[in-house]
Design an enzyme around this catalytic site. Structure first.
Site, short mmCIF file in Angstrom:
data_model
loop_
_atom_site.label_atom_id
_atom_site.label_comp_id
_atom_site.label_asym_id
_atom_site.label_seq_id
_atom_site.Cartn_x
_atom_site.Cartn_y
_atom_site.Cartn_z
N ASP A 47 0.84 -1.20 0.00
CA ASP A 47 0.00 0.00 0.00
C ASP A 47 0.87 1.25 0.00
OD1 ASP A 47 -2.32 -1.50 0.12
OD2 ASP A 47 -2.45 -1.42 2.30
N PRO A 48 0.38 2.35 -0.56
CA PRO A 48 1.18 3.59 -0.57
C PRO A 48 1.66 4.02 0.82
CG PRO A 48 -0.69 3.82 -2.04
CD PRO A 48 -0.87 2.50 -1.33
#
Length: 299
Positions: A47-48
Site C-alpha cells: 500500500d502507498p
C-alpha cells in the site's frame, strides 16, 4: 530484424526499503530509470502508506516473480481500536466509532480464529479486479462492492505490544494477505472496531528489508556501476524450488524449449529449475529424468 529494446539488459533483483507516501509502481519506475533497464516489475504490492521490503525484478528475473509472491512474508503493524474507516487504515474517512476497548486476554483469544487457513474479504480500496476494473478505482467513484472472500494461509500472528487504544502485531502469511482486512475483522470480532495505524513488511520470501536501499540511495547511485553492484542474482527468486544441474548439451536443448536430461532427480511432476555451471537455464516440470521447460532464461 526486430526493433531493439530500449535500455540495458539488466537481470537480477534490487531490494528496496519502500518509504510511506509512494506507490509500488512508482518505486519500480524509479529503479527502472536508475538502472536504465529494459524490463522491471515487483513481487507483491505494498500500500502507498506501507513501508518495508519491495523486491524489484529486472529483466529475466521477472520470470521468477510468481515464486516470490507465493512465498511466505512477514508484516509488523499497529491496529488502532475504536473506529472503522473507508480504507481500513488511517488514510480513510471514519465510518463508525466505538467507545469499547479490548483487554489483552480478549485479543489473544480472538487471534486464534485468524491463524491457519482462513477466508478474508479484501478491502474496498484494493487492487482486486471486479468485472475487469480495480476495486480501488471503483471505490474512488463511490461504488460499494460485495467482494468475494479469498483463502489465506496465516502461519503466525502474534501481539507484540499494546496500550488501551492500540495493539501491535507480527504476522507471517502466504500470498494474497491484506493486513487492513485483518485489522478490520479483528476489530469487528472484538466488538470495538479497528483499522491499521501503520504497516511494515520486514521480509518477503528470500528478501529482507534490512538489505533494502532507500529511494535516496537509489537516486544518488543512479546510472553508476555501484548501483549495479547492489543487484542480487535472479535465481534468488527460485530458492523454494529444487535446483537440478544439467550438461551443456541439455542446457542448449532447454533454451530452445525442448526437454533436457538432468544430472540429479526430483519427484515426478515437481516444478524445478535447471542450472548449468551455476547459472539458471529454465524452469520446468521434472518427468522421467528430464526437465520439461515452461520458462526459459536468456542470460
Amino acid at each position: 530484424m526486430g526493433r531493439r529494446k530500449k535500455g540495458n539488459a539488466v537481470h537480477g533483483w534490487l531490494i528496496v526499503d519502500k518509504p510511506a507516501g509512494v506507490t509500488s509502481t512508482q518505486v519500480v519506475g524509479k529503479v527502472h530509470w536508475a538502472l536504465d533497464a529494459q524490463k522491471a516489475g515487483h513481487a507483491g504490492t505494498l500500500d502507498p502508506d506501507a513501508t518495508g521490503v519491495l523486491a524489484v525484478a529486472l529483466g529475466e528475473a521477472t520470470k521468477t516473480v510468481p515464486f516470490v509472491t507465493d512465498a511466505l512474508k512477514c508484516y509488523c503493524f499497529r491496529v488502532i481500536w475504536g473506529a472503522s474507516t473507508a480504507t481500513d487504515d488511517v488514510s480513510g474517512a471514519v465510518l463508525e466509532r466505538s467507545d469499547r476497548r479490548p483487554a489483552p486476554a480478549d485479543i489473544e483469544a480472538a487471534l486464534v480464529a485468524f491463524r491457519g487457513d482462513i477466508l478474508q474479504v479484501p478491502p474496498q480500496v484494493s487492487a482486486v479486479k471486479v468485472e475487469g476494473e480495480r476495486a480501488y478505482d471503483l471505490a474512488r467513484e463511490g461504488v460499494e462492492m460485495d467482494l468475494v472472500a479469498r483463502p489465506l494461509f496465516v502461519d503466525r500472528l502474534e501481539m507484540t505490544d499494546g496500550d488501551v487504544d492500540w495493539a501491535e502485531f507480527e504476522m507471517v502469511c502466504g500470498k494474497g494477505g491484506y493486513v487492513r482486512s485483518i485489522a478490520r475483522d479483528l476489530g469487528a470480532a472484538l466488538g470495538c472496531l479497528g483499522h491499521v495505524g501503520w504497516l511494515r513488511r520486514t521480509w518477503s520470501g528470500p528478501f529482507d528489508a534490512n538489505d533494502g536501499l532507500s529511494l535516496e540511495e537509489i537516486e544518488s547511485l543512479a546510472r553508476t556501476p555501484a548501483l549495479h553492484a547492489r543487484l542480487k542474482p535472479l535465481q534468488l527468486g527460485l530458492c523454494d524450488l529444487p535446483e537440478l544441474p544439467v550438461s551443456e548439451a541439455a542446457a542448449h536443448r532447454l533454451r530452445h524449449g525442448n526437454p533436457g536430461e538432468v544430472l540429479s532427480g526430483a519427484d515426478h511432476g515437481e516444478t524445478c529449475w535447471a542450472s548449468h555451471l551455476g547459472q539458471p537455464v529454465a524452469i520446468g516440470v521434472y518427468r522421467a529424468g528430464a526437465i520439461h521447460p515452461t520458462k526459459v532464461f536468456q542470460v
